[in-house]
Design an enzyme around this catalytic site. Structure first.
Site, PDB file in Angstrom:
ATOM      1  N   GLY A  29       0.822  -1.222   0.000  1.00  0.00           N
ATOM      2  CA  GLY A  29       0.000   0.000   0.000  1.00  0.00           C
ATOM      3  C   GLY A  29       0.850   1.263   0.000  1.00  0.00           C
ATOM      4  O   GLY A  29       2.018   1.256   0.389  1.00  0.00           O
ATOM      5  N   TYR A  86     -14.137  -3.348  14.598  1.00  0.00           N
ATOM      6  CA  TYR A  86     -13.739  -3.094  13.213  1.00  0.00           C
ATOM      7  C   TYR A  86     -14.934  -3.160  12.261  1.00  0.00           C
ATOM      8  O   TYR A  86     -15.333  -2.165  11.654  1.00  0.00           O
ATOM      9  CB  TYR A  86     -12.642  -4.083  12.814  1.00  0.00           C
ATOM     10  CG  TYR A  86     -12.149  -3.873  11.410  1.00  0.00           C
ATOM     11  CD1 TYR A  86     -11.459  -2.710  11.073  1.00  0.00           C
ATOM     12  CD2 TYR A  86     -12.380  -4.822  10.419  1.00  0.00           C
ATOM     13  CE1 TYR A  86     -11.023  -2.503   9.769  1.00  0.00           C
ATOM     14  CE2 TYR A  86     -11.941  -4.624   9.118  1.00  0.00           C
ATOM     15  CZ  TYR A  86     -11.264  -3.457   8.801  1.00  0.00           C
ATOM     16  OH  TYR A  86     -10.837  -3.243   7.523  1.00  0.00           O
ATOM     17  N   ASP A 140      -6.143   7.385  10.853  1.00  0.00           N
ATOM     18  CA  ASP A 140      -7.473   6.987  10.395  1.00  0.00           C
ATOM     19  C   ASP A 140      -8.567   6.744  11.415  1.00  0.00           C
ATOM     20  O   ASP A 140      -8.354   6.755  12.615  1.00  0.00           O
ATOM     21  CB  ASP A 140      -7.339   5.806   9.441  1.00  0.00           C
ATOM     22  CG  ASP A 140      -8.158   6.075   8.178  1.00  0.00           C
ATOM     23  OD1 ASP A 140      -8.775   7.148   8.091  1.00  0.00           O
ATOM     24  OD2 ASP A 140      -8.185   5.218   7.298  1.00  0.00           O
ATOM     25  N   HIS A 164      -7.912   9.519   6.741  1.00  0.00           N
ATOM     26  CA  HIS A 164      -7.809   9.130   5.330  1.00  0.00           C
ATOM     27  C   HIS A 164      -9.142   9.176   4.591  1.00  0.00           C
ATOM     28  O   HIS A 164      -9.173   9.065   3.378  1.00  0.00           O
ATOM     29  CB  HIS A 164      -7.208   7.720   5.217  1.00  0.00           C
ATOM     30  CG  HIS A 164      -5.759   7.698   5.557  1.00  0.00           C
ATOM     31  ND1 HIS A 164      -4.771   7.729   4.600  1.00  0.00           N
ATOM     32  CD2 HIS A 164      -5.115   7.705   6.746  1.00  0.00           C
ATOM     33  CE1 HIS A 164      -3.592   7.723   5.195  1.00  0.00           C
ATOM     34  NE2 HIS A 164      -3.765   7.707   6.498  1.00  0.00           N
ATOM     35  N   ARG A 272     -11.824  -1.044  -4.385  1.00  0.00           N
ATOM     36  CA  ARG A 272     -12.261  -2.021  -3.402  1.00  0.00           C
ATOM     37  C   ARG A 272     -13.772  -2.095  -3.510  1.00  0.00           C
ATOM     38  O   ARG A 272     -14.418  -1.100  -3.859  1.00  0.00           O
ATOM     39  CB  ARG A 272     -11.927  -1.506  -1.997  1.00  0.00           C
ATOM     40  CG  ARG A 272     -10.740  -2.088  -1.360  1.00  0.00           C
ATOM     41  CD  ARG A 272     -10.537  -1.574   0.065  1.00  0.00           C
ATOM     42  NE  ARG A 272     -11.025  -0.237   0.333  1.00  0.00           N
ATOM     43  CZ  ARG A 272     -12.214   0.039   0.830  1.00  0.00           C
ATOM     44  NH1 ARG A 272     -13.072  -0.924   1.118  1.00  0.00           N
ATOM     45  NH2 ARG A 272     -12.566   1.283   1.069  1.00  0.00           N
ATOM     46  N   ASP A 371     -15.166   9.853  -1.677  1.00  0.00           N
ATOM     47  CA  ASP A 371     -13.872   9.198  -1.491  1.00  0.00           C
ATOM     48  C   ASP A 371     -12.916  10.200  -0.865  1.00  0.00           C
ATOM     49  O   ASP A 371     -12.800  11.327  -1.351  1.00  0.00           O
ATOM     50  CB  ASP A 371     -13.342   8.746  -2.859  1.00  0.00           C
ATOM     51  CG  ASP A 371     -12.485   7.487  -2.756  1.00  0.00           C
ATOM     52  OD1 ASP A 371     -11.982   7.210  -1.657  1.00  0.00           O
ATOM     53  OD2 ASP A 371     -12.331   6.810  -3.780  1.00  0.00           O
ATOM     54  N   VAL A 376      -6.159   5.537  -6.846  1.00  0.00           N
ATOM     55  CA  VAL A 376      -6.174   4.913  -8.173  1.00  0.00           C
ATOM     56  C   VAL A 376      -6.052   6.000  -9.255  1.00  0.00           C
ATOM     57  O   VAL A 376      -5.318   5.834 -10.231  1.00  0.00           O
ATOM     58  CB  VAL A 376      -7.460   4.063  -8.356  1.00  0.00           C
ATOM     59  CG1 VAL A 376      -7.626   3.624  -9.799  1.00  0.00           C
ATOM     60  CG2 VAL A 376      -7.412   2.853  -7.432  1.00  0.00           C
ATOM     61  N   LYS A 378      -4.521   8.786  -9.155  1.00  0.00           N
ATOM     62  CA  LYS A 378      -3.141   9.268  -9.240  1.00  0.00           C
ATOM     63  C   LYS A 378      -2.220   8.200  -9.834  1.00  0.00           C
ATOM     64  O   LYS A 378      -1.290   8.508 -10.572  1.00  0.00           O
ATOM     65  CB  LYS A 378      -2.649   9.704  -7.857  1.00  0.00           C
ATOM     66  CG  LYS A 378      -3.390  10.930  -7.334  1.00  0.00           C
ATOM     67  CD  LYS A 378      -2.809  11.457  -6.034  1.00  0.00           C
ATOM     68  CE  LYS A 378      -3.467  12.794  -5.681  1.00  0.00           C
ATOM     69  NZ  LYS A 378      -2.953  13.369  -4.432  1.00  0.00           N
ATOM     70  N   TYR A 498      -8.944  47.430  30.673  1.00  0.00           N
ATOM     71  CA  TYR A 498      -9.849  47.735  31.791  1.00  0.00           C
ATOM     72  C   TYR A 498     -10.591  46.489  32.303  1.00  0.00           C
ATOM     73  O   TYR A 498     -10.207  45.905  33.311  1.00  0.00           O
ATOM     74  CB  TYR A 498     -10.826  48.850  31.375  1.00  0.00           C
ATOM     75  CG  TYR A 498     -11.685  49.301  32.528  1.00  0.00           C
ATOM     76  CD1 TYR A 498     -11.182  50.167  33.499  1.00  0.00           C
ATOM     77  CD2 TYR A 498     -12.984  48.826  32.670  1.00  0.00           C
ATOM     78  CE1 TYR A 498     -11.961  50.547  34.589  1.00  0.00           C
ATOM     79  CE2 TYR A 498     -13.762  49.197  33.753  1.00  0.00           C
ATOM     80  CZ  TYR A 498     -13.246  50.056  34.705  1.00  0.00           C
ATOM     81  OH  TYR A 498     -14.015  50.414  35.791  1.00  0.00           O
ATOM     82  N   ASP A 499     -11.623  46.039  31.521  1.00  0.00           N
ATOM     83  CA  ASP A 499     -12.456  44.920  32.016  1.00  0.00           C
ATOM     84  C   ASP A 499     -11.658  43.623  32.077  1.00  0.00           C
ATOM     85  O   ASP A 499     -10.986  43.255  31.117  1.00  0.00           O
ATOM     86  CB  ASP A 499     -13.653  44.718  31.092  1.00  0.00           C
ATOM     87  CG  ASP A 499     -14.602  45.877  31.126  1.00  0.00           C
ATOM     88  OD1 ASP A 499     -15.494  45.896  31.966  1.00  0.00           O
ATOM     89  OD2 ASP A 499     -14.411  46.805  30.299  1.00  0.00           O
TER      90      ASP A 499
HETATM   91  C1  GDG Z   1      -8.688   4.994   1.776  1.00  0.00           C
HETATM   92  C2  GDG Z   1      -9.667   6.080   1.355  1.00  0.00           C
HETATM   93  C3  GDG Z   1      -7.788   7.325   0.295  1.00  0.00           C
HETATM   94  C4  GDG Z   1      -6.627  -1.889  -5.759  1.00  0.00           C
HETATM   95  N1  GDG Z   1      -6.757  -3.052  -6.412  1.00  0.00           N
HETATM   96  C5  GDG Z   1      -5.555  -3.644  -6.416  1.00  0.00           C
HETATM   97  C6  GDG Z   1      -4.661  -2.810  -5.787  1.00  0.00           C
HETATM   98  N2  GDG Z   1      -5.346  -1.728  -5.388  1.00  0.00           N
HETATM   99  C7  GDG Z   1      -4.767  -0.586  -4.677  1.00  0.00           C
HETATM  100  C8  GDG Z   1      -4.760   0.637  -5.551  1.00  0.00           C
HETATM  101  C9  GDG Z   1      -4.676   1.749  -4.518  1.00  0.00           C
HETATM  102  C10 GDG Z   1      -5.430   1.172  -3.334  1.00  0.00           C
HETATM  103  O1  GDG Z   1      -5.574  -0.226  -3.558  1.00  0.00           O
HETATM  104  C11 GDG Z   1      -6.825   1.772  -3.182  1.00  0.00           C
HETATM  105  O2  GDG Z   1      -6.684   3.046  -2.654  1.00  0.00           O
HETATM  106  P1  GDG Z   1      -7.834   4.142  -2.732  1.00  0.00           P
HETATM  107  O3  GDG Z   1      -7.267   5.449  -2.378  1.00  0.00           O
HETATM  108  O4  GDG Z   1      -8.411   4.146  -4.092  1.00  0.00           O
HETATM  109  O5  GDG Z   1      -9.029   3.686  -1.741  1.00  0.00           O
HETATM  110  P2  GDG Z   1      -9.216   3.050  -0.227  1.00  0.00           P
HETATM  111  O6  GDG Z   1      -8.644   1.697  -0.131  1.00  0.00           O
HETATM  112  O7  GDG Z   1     -10.674   3.153   0.051  1.00  0.00           O
HETATM  113  O8  GDG Z   1      -8.397   4.010   0.768  1.00  0.00           O
HETATM  114  C12 GDG Z   1      -9.190   6.767   0.091  1.00  0.00           C
HETATM  115  C13 GDG Z   1      -6.859   6.272   0.863  1.00  0.00           C
HETATM  116  O9  GDG Z   1      -7.411   5.672   2.030  1.00  0.00           O
HETATM  117  C14 GDG Z   1      -5.518   6.897   1.228  1.00  0.00           C
HETATM  118  O10 GDG Z   1      -5.653   7.918   2.156  1.00  0.00           O
HETATM  119  O11 GDG Z   1      -7.299   7.745  -0.964  1.00  0.00           O
HETATM  120  O12 GDG Z   1     -10.065   7.803  -0.266  1.00  0.00           O
HETATM  121  O13 GDG Z   1     -10.965   5.526   1.134  1.00  0.00           O
HETATM  122  O14 GDG Z   1      -3.372   2.003  -4.153  1.00  0.00           O
HETATM  123  O15 GDG Z   1      -3.693   0.561  -6.429  1.00  0.00           O
HETATM  124  N3  GDG Z   1      -3.353  -3.118  -5.654  1.00  0.00           N
HETATM  125  C15 GDG Z   1      -2.931  -4.289  -6.163  1.00  0.00           C
HETATM  126  N4  GDG Z   1      -3.776  -5.157  -6.758  1.00  0.00           N
HETATM  127  C16 GDG Z   1      -5.073  -4.881  -6.915  1.00  0.00           C
HETATM  128  O16 GDG Z   1      -5.819  -5.684  -7.457  1.00  0.00           O
HETATM  129  N5  GDG Z   1      -1.634  -4.606  -6.062  1.00  0.00           N
END
Ligand code: GDG
Length: 725
Positions: A29, A86, A140, A164, A272, A371, A376, A378, A498-499
């Site tokens: 990540g 969780y 988070d 996040h 996700r 979100d 993704v 970026k 004053y006050d």
């Molecule tokens: C939370 C916030 C915020 C996905 N499929 C695969 C894979 N991924 C990786 C992506 C990306 C990550 O998972 C998803 O990150 P996101 O930012 O899109 O979303 P959340 O998981 O919901 O994250 C979000 C983040 O925290 C950071 O602060 O941006 O808004 O919700 O990196 O590439 N990676 C691999 N295989 C996959 O099939 N290897």
């Protein structure tokens, strides 16, 4: 030596149990990469759940030892904790609420109790590791209570918190039964970071409305500390994605995919599994595209990668069913022998395959309903090494605040989405390159390393600023020095509010007239050789003239609007207008009508709403509302709304006690200054004073720009009397 500890729900390594025993799988990540530069160094540490349920103490010990070697410390959670803390409170209460899906939120007392307990567990785990001066960075929504818990145990620690996910409007936060505890929990941090300025604004508004705490310039004043809030849009490891896209492995995968796809063009979506991500809406929009533009049938496929997530939570299971059903329906409707409209994968892929998908996709469809940031979007930008490709991005992803060269859409507007896909598919290469180049420059520069550095620097700076605001009590030793300096000086100035400084507060401000003792004291001070006495007050000039006008002292009235040298006429600081009062007075009257005990004071150039006599809680709530209302009404004018001690005052901006005191000093050089004041308006005076001045804020333990604290007006008078001997 002080260390840095990172704390998050999950560790960057996942421990798995299989037939051969335990394996340790590092996470890829973005956060793990970005913070790797911190936690892997020296004695630093990352604390979190390793992702499995341990069977016995021996296993626990083994995991602890293995992780320790990689600078990690585990917090072990039980199945019941994962269920209630969780899946329960974090993912069924906080997650939906913070993403504007309140209708999905559950409010279970047992989930809340588990949330508190697990945050306490994390607290104990951190305390077992942290020294008193360590820097702790918490991540988070699973750990919103942890900053305050740690603060109680380690008052001096530097604590940062980053959220996040979005921080929603206070209207959603107020729905939560445990809203105050959650906000107070976060305020244990010194620095609170969000992805966007919008989330920050929502947080300030929640803190203001629900806790009644004032904020100014991104700083919240709690009873014991100043907490800084700021926006830090999170970035990605740009080089990692650019290199992965350029790698021979990714190219080999791409070649295989292209062969299978033949000439079909690809729109890509990756998320996700989550109802916040707009997956079903996206499918419907793709259907609409094929209806509106039948020429794309057989030409374009949507590759949809959905990564399994939280399948223990009810909404996720039903969302999965909905997606399966939609994909089945649309594919059945449009499919030909040689073409699949939707290529749907419900699993996660290794990075090289992900990179191959990013490479070959002509369009990325990132359309979350809400979100926090969305990485993704970026990652797609970083992977486009030839700058060809179009990003379609939801206006409600944090990333949209930065990636303005994407096609920005409203994710619930199917028509707009379908048109955006069409626009992307026909966009000229020149335009693609121009847009992508601009986005790449930004994503490359504000990468994950820059983000980490910015946050850590800001945290260090915040701590440093807190120390400069730490005001010490005016002790006998300091008083002795003060008197020595006073007697040694040639020209002296006593600048007296004053006050709250010379007299205590009275529920009715007009009854706070000077008593005999004060009048005698001021007269005696004014007769001291080479000593000028200036009363500097927010009061109107008529009241000051009536109460103290007979004394040979100078006055600064109405927070600097009026000046009067002893024995002379009142003078305006500068020409001012007051025609705005006609428009704003009705607003104040509305609040007076709604708030029993409050009233309006009208001065020559300012309007004041007093709420000292109002029930404390109601007064704070109304003051927050009125402040927001007035700030809106006075935006883009030369007026300013100022918060004093149980008052809100609307006045001309740019004139305050500080500007007036500075002008007085410029005309009357002195080599000794004693400036006394008790509220925020006096901070302007303190700021305007030279560093050697004796600046004293009345109120024990209050943070101030003043060098010293003194506890009450009684002590002020005692101090002043010492100058007479
Ligand atoms: C939370 C916030 C915020 C996905 N499929 C695969 C894979 N991924 C990786 C992506 C990306 C990550 O998972 C998803 O990150 P996101 O930012 O899109 O979303 P959340 O998981 O919901 O994250 C979000 C983040 O925290 C950071 O602060 O941006 O808004 O919700 O990196 O590439 N990676 C691999 N295989 C996959 O099939 N290897």
């Amino acid at each position: 030596m002080s260390r840095t500890l990172i704390v998050s729900n999950r560790l960057p390594t996942k421990v798995l149990r299989n037939d051969d025993g335990l394996t340790f799988q590092p996470s890829e990540g973005g956060l793990a990469t970005g913070l790797g530069s911190i936690y892997k160094q020296g004695e630093n540490l990352w604390i979190g759940w390793p992702g499995l349920f341990v069977q016995d103490a021996a296993e626990e010990e083994y995991i602890r030892t293995e992780l320790r070697a990689d600078n990690m410390a585990p917090v072990f959670l039980t199945k019941a904790e994962i269920r209630d803390f969780y899946e329960g409170f974090s993912n069924s209460t906080l997650w939906p609420t913070f993403h504007y899906f309140s209708e999905f939120a559950t409010y279970e007392q047992s989930h809340w109790d588990a949330y508190v307990r697990v945050n306490e567990k994390f607290c104990a785990a951190v305390l077992a590791q942290a020294g008193p001066e360590d820097t702790i960075w918490i991540h988070d929504y699973q750990l919103l209570l942890l900053p305050e818990m740690l603060r109680k145990a380690r008052p001096e620690a530097s604590i940062g918190f980053f959220l996040h996910i979005p921080f929603p409007s206070q209207e959603l936060i107020r729905v939560l039964p445990w809203r105050e505890q959650l906000l107070r929990g976060m305020l244990g941090a010194d620095l609170i970071g969000f992805h966007t300025f919008g989330y920050l604004r929502h947080f300030l508004s929640a803190v203001s409305h629900l806790l009644g705490l004032p904020a100014q310039n991104g700083q919240i004043e709690t009873a014991s500390r100043t907490v800084r809030v700021d926006a830090f849009p999170m970035g990605i490891d740009y080089e990692r994605y650019a290199l992965a896209a350029a790698s021979p492995e990714a190219q080999a995968h791409e070649a295989v995919y292209l062969e299978a796809l033949r000439d079909t063009r690809v729109i890509l979506s990756i998320d996700r599994l989550d109802y916040t991500k707009g997956i079903a809406q996206r499918l419907r929009a793709f259907d609409l595209l094929l209806q509106r533009y039948p020429e794309w049938r057989g030409q374009v496929s949507l590759i949809m990668l959905v990564v399994p997530s939280r399948d223990q939570v009810a909404q996720y299971a039903s969302l999965k069913e909905e997606i399966d059903e939609l994909v089945g329906r649309f594919n059945a409707q449009y499919r030909t022998i040689g073409w699949n409209p939707i290529l749907y994968f419900y699993r996660s892929l290794p990075l090289e395959e992900l990179a191959a998908l990013y490479r070959l996709a002509e369009v990325a469809l990132v359309t979350p309903i809400r979100d926090g940031m969305n990485l993704v979007a970026k990652e797609y930008v970083a992977s486009k090494i030839d700058q060809r490709g179009v990003l379609i991005l939801s206006e409600r992803a944090g990333a949209a605040r930065e990636l303005s060269d994407a096609i920005i859409i409203n994710p619930t507007d199917m028509g707009q989405l379908a048109e955006a896909m069409h626009e992307a598919l026909v966009m000229t290469e020149d335009e693609q390159v121009a847009r992508m180049t601009a986005m790449q420059a930004l994503v490359k520069r504000y990468n994950i390393f820059a983000w980490t550095k910015l946050f850590m620097n800001q945290l260090a700076y915040t701590k440093m600023k807190q120390h400069t605001l730490a005001t010490e009590m005016l002790t006998p030793v300091v008083t002795t020095q003060l008197l020595a300096d006073y007697h040694g000086a040639k020209q002296r100035l006593l600048l007296l509010d004053y006050d709250g400084t010379l007299v205590g507060f009275h529920p009715n401000p007009q009854r706070a007239e000077p008593d005999q003792e004060l009048r005698l004291l001021l007269r005696a001070l004014s007769e001291l050789p080479d000593t000028r006495v200036v009363v500097i007050s927010g009061r109107d000039r008529a009241t000051l003239t009536k109460w103290l006008g007979h004394l040979p002292i100078d006055f600064i009235a109405e927070h600097g609007v009026w000046l009067r040298a002893a024995g002379q006429e009142w003078e305006l600081f500068q020409a001012l207008r007051n025609d705005w009062m006609r428009d704003l007075r009705p607003v104040l009257e509305l609040y007076v009508a709604r708030t029993a005990g409050s009233f309006i004071e009208e001065k020559d150039f300012s309007l004041v709403w007093h709420y000292r006599r109002v029930d404390t809680d109601l007064g704070e709530v109304r003051a927050r509302e009125l402040l927001a209302h007035l700030s809106f009404m006075t935006a883009n004018t030369d007026l300013q709304v100022m918060e004093g001690n149980k008052v809100l005052e609307i006045k001309n901006a740019g004139i305050n006690k500080g500007t007036a005191a500075a002008r007085w000093l410029a005309a009357n050089p002195v080599d000794f200054i004693l400036a006394l004041g008790d509220d925020r308006t006096d901070e302007d005076t303190f700021r305007a004073m030279p560093p050697e001045a004796y600046t004293v804020r009345v109120g024990a333990g209050v943070r101030s720009l003043a060098r010293f604290n003194i506890s009450s007006p009684t002590e002020v008078r005692q101090l002043l009397r010492k100058l007479l001997v």
